[in-house]
Design a protein around this motif. Structure first.
Motif, PDB file in Angstrom:
ATOM      1  N   ASN A  62      39.088  43.323  40.337  1.00  0.00           N
ATOM      2  CA  ASN A  62      38.352  42.074  40.136  1.00  0.00           C
ATOM      3  C   ASN A  62      39.306  40.890  40.356  1.00  0.00           C
ATOM      4  O   ASN A  62      40.218  40.657  39.574  1.00  0.00           O
ATOM      5  N   ARG A  63      39.055  40.127  41.410  1.00  0.00           N
ATOM      6  CA  ARG A  63      39.989  39.060  41.805  1.00  0.00           C
ATOM      7  C   ARG A  63      39.736  37.750  41.073  1.00  0.00           C
ATOM      8  O   ARG A  63      40.491  36.787  41.283  1.00  0.00           O
ATOM      9  N   THR A  64      38.718  37.721  40.251  1.00  0.00           N
ATOM     10  CA  THR A  64      38.483  36.480  39.498  1.00  0.00           C
ATOM     11  C   THR A  64      39.638  36.171  38.553  1.00  0.00           C
ATOM     12  O   THR A  64      39.781  35.031  38.117  1.00  0.00           O
ATOM     13  N   THR A 124      32.655  42.034  46.352  1.00  0.00           N
ATOM     14  CA  THR A 124      32.102  42.355  45.030  1.00  0.00           C
ATOM     15  C   THR A 124      33.072  43.287  44.318  1.00  0.00           C
ATOM     16  O   THR A 124      33.398  44.356  44.831  1.00  0.00           O
ATOM     17  N   PRO A 125      33.575  42.878  43.146  1.00  0.00           N
ATOM     18  CA  PRO A 125      34.539  43.737  42.440  1.00  0.00           C
ATOM     19  C   PRO A 125      33.903  45.042  41.988  1.00  0.00           C
ATOM     20  O   PRO A 125      32.700  45.108  41.706  1.00  0.00           O
ATOM     21  N   ARG A 149      45.121  43.184  35.456  1.00  0.00           N
ATOM     22  CA  ARG A 149      44.452  41.966  35.025  1.00  0.00           C
ATOM     23  C   ARG A 149      45.438  40.884  34.579  1.00  0.00           C
ATOM     24  O   ARG A 149      45.184  39.688  34.719  1.00  0.00           O
ATOM     25  N   THR A 164      34.840  46.610  39.264  1.00  0.00           N
ATOM     26  CA  THR A 164      34.874  46.680  37.812  1.00  0.00           C
ATOM     27  C   THR A 164      34.720  45.279  37.223  1.00  0.00           C
ATOM     28  O   THR A 164      34.975  44.269  37.886  1.00  0.00           O
ATOM     29  N   LEU A 165      34.297  45.230  35.958  1.00  0.00           N
ATOM     30  CA  LEU A 165      34.244  43.959  35.242  1.00  0.00           C
ATOM     31  C   LEU A 165      35.648  43.538  34.820  1.00  0.00           C
ATOM     32  O   LEU A 165      36.042  42.379  35.005  1.00  0.00           O
ATOM     33  N   GLN A 166      36.389  44.475  34.254  1.00  0.00           N
ATOM     34  CA  GLN A 166      37.758  44.207  33.827  1.00  0.00           C
ATOM     35  C   GLN A 166      38.641  45.388  34.204  1.00  0.00           C
ATOM     36  O   GLN A 166      38.302  46.544  33.922  1.00  0.00           O
ATOM     37  N   ASP A 167      39.780  45.086  34.804  1.00  0.00           N
ATOM     38  CA  ASP A 167      40.734  46.112  35.200  1.00  0.00           C
ATOM     39  C   ASP A 167      41.762  46.325  34.094  1.00  0.00           C
ATOM     40  O   ASP A 167      41.893  45.507  33.177  1.00  0.00           O
TER      41      ASP A 167
END
Length: 493
Positions: free
Chosen positions: A231-233, A266-267, A277, A269-272
């Motif tokens: 997740n790149r956010t 689109t990632p 992270r 996962t929600l959180q890595d």
């Protein structure tokens, strides 16, 4: 390459590396020689007045209450002979060159009272490639004088030197280089050795290596994010602004640039896991630590750190504690801890990449499956390397004993703090090589994955040294050329 010009100020870590590793020549502006001459005249005048001057007309250490009788110049040679107590493996030539240049940079500030001819002899020896054979053990960081005697003795034609790749008597090396031994005036011997030039010169090289390894770690982390569909956010600049911790914005931007592409992904996962992270926080802390170590080194490179110190403009000679490098030692202890933290996260990502199939990747990154070992045996190697890094991260700057009858009852252990930090960087690069290998393998196993331009270049650079794993083979030897590229300056991605 043009010569590096010493002016008495503005010397950088990059200057040290160019002289130490690229054999860059050194020139000196006339102002420096005038400054040295002025300080020498002040020193001679104050000595003639009868003032006690440490190391000129007094003994050293616990002998400071003992007056020097007879020929003060002869005492300088005696001083060098009596303090040549270093032992152990000799320092690499690049470290010796860094030390010689660091001492020349410090001396150019003009606070030593060193005779201009002796300073010129030091610069000439450096430019001619006459490198003293310097044992590595003997300094506790209250100045590096026991180690530094090797340089001073070579300048007077004593001891051994490395010249054109051959070890030989110093007198022969000077003769072959068409140089002559220098003559020591009062205090010249002490001025050459009573400084933290080994710590500062080797510290500059360690900072340079830490900067290049950090850039490689950023690349490995970015390739891992691609391989795992992370997740790149976490790299969003608004998140970094919300908590602007040291170096975090710079670290996040570097990875955003490596991962930049036109399309939005689109990632998966929600959180890595935290090792992914929290990369901006972990790498940001290291950026800050490297910056602090760089600042500490450059203060020393451009400082008059002599004891006693000649104040040329005031016509005075005063005793100091300027040779004591507590801040330099602390900066490298901190840098070591920051490297260890970054290395631990690197190792954790390797385990994530090479473990179970929960990331949607084949187990152990093996394309054949079954009883194939794939990358999993390297987990033990990674764990062993990390254990060595963690061991070296333990602070040493408080490990000292009172010496010289209690006159020298505090030390910094700066050379050891710098040396173990440099050793950690070597080990850390091995972990980076393993992460790059595993991430490249994971990329190869993801059908249809299109990399960003930045990470595509990283993947290609890995594959220039290590081919994709198609069946079990010795991966340890495979890692060596990749590590050599990272460590040797040939890495391009």
């Amino acid at each position: 390459m043009s010569a590096l010009v010493l002016t008495g100020a503005g010397v950088s870590v990059e200057d040290v590396t160019s002289v130490a590793r690229d054999a860059r020549k050194v020139d000196v502006v006339p102002d420096v020689m005038e400054r040295l001459d002025k300080a020498r005249k002040v020193l001679d005048r104050v000595a003639a007045s009868g003032q006690q001057i440490y190391g000129l007309n007094t003994g050293l250490g616990a002998n400071l209450g003992t007056s020097v009788e007879g020929d003060a110049s002869a005492f300088q040679r005696q001083l060098l002979e009596g303090r040549s107590g270093a032992v152990g493996e000799v320092l690499p030539v690049e470290t010796v060159r860094a030390t010689m240049f660091a001492r020349a940079a410090m001396l150019s500030a003009g606070g030593s009272g060193l005779s201009p001819a002796v300073f010129d002899g030091l610069v000439q020896a450096l430019n001619a490639g006459v490198h003293p054979v310097m044992p590595s053990l003997g300094s506790i960081g209250a100045g590096d004088l026991v180690l530094m005697t090797a340089i001073a003795r070579v300048l007077i034609g004593e001891g051994e030197a490395d010249y054109q790749g051959r070890r030989m008597p110093a007198g022969k090396a000077l003769m072959m280089a068409r140089l002559v031994p220098v003559s020591l005036a009062p205090k010249d011997g002490l001025s050459l050795i009573n400084a933290s030039a080994v710590s500062t010169g080797s510290g500059a090289l360690a900072v340079a290596d830490a900067l290049s390894a950090l850039a490689q770690q950023q690349q490995a982390g970015a390739l891992t994010m691609e391989a795992l569909g992370a997740n790149r956010t976490i790299l969003d600049p608004r998140l970094q602004t919300a908590r602007p911790a040291a170096g975090q914005q710079q670290a996040a931007k570097s990875q955003r640039d490596l991962l930049a592409r036109e399309e939005t992904l689109t990632p998966k996962t929600l959180q890595d896991p935290l090792s992914i992270r929290c990369m901006p926080s972990i790498h940001g802390a290291l950026i800050e630590a490297i910056g602090q170590a760089k600042r500490a080194v450059e203060i020393e490179l451009n400082a008059a750190a002599d004891n006693p110190l000649v104040l040329g403009d005031d016509g005075m000679v005063l005793s100091t504690g300027n040779f004591h490098t507590a801040s330099l030692a602390l900066a490298f202890e901190t840098l070591g801890l920051a490297i260890a933290q970054c290395a631990a996260a690197c190792a954790a990502r390797f385990i994530q990449l090479t473990g179970s199939s929960r990331n949607g990747l084949p187990k152990y990154l093996s394309p054949v499956g079954g009883a194939s070992a794939g990358f999993v045996p390297l987990q033990k190697t990674v764990a062993a390397i990390l254990a060595s890094i963690r061991h070296k991260a333990n602070p040493v700057m408080l490990d000292f004993l009172p010496v010289s009858e209690g006159v020298e009852d505090h030390a910094t252990q700066t050379p050891l703090a710098v040396a173990k930090c440099a050793e950690m960087i070597v080990l850390w690069r091995r972990l980076i090589a393993f992460e790059l290998m595993a991430a490249a393998q994971a990329v190869d196993l993801r059908d249809g994955l299109v990399l960003a331009p930045g990470t595509s270049a990283i993947h290609a650079a890995v594959r220039a040294h290590v081919s994709s794993l198609r069946e079990d083979r010795p991966l340890g030897p495979d890692a060596e050329p990749l590590y050599a590229s990272l460590a040797g300056g040939a890495w391009q991605a």
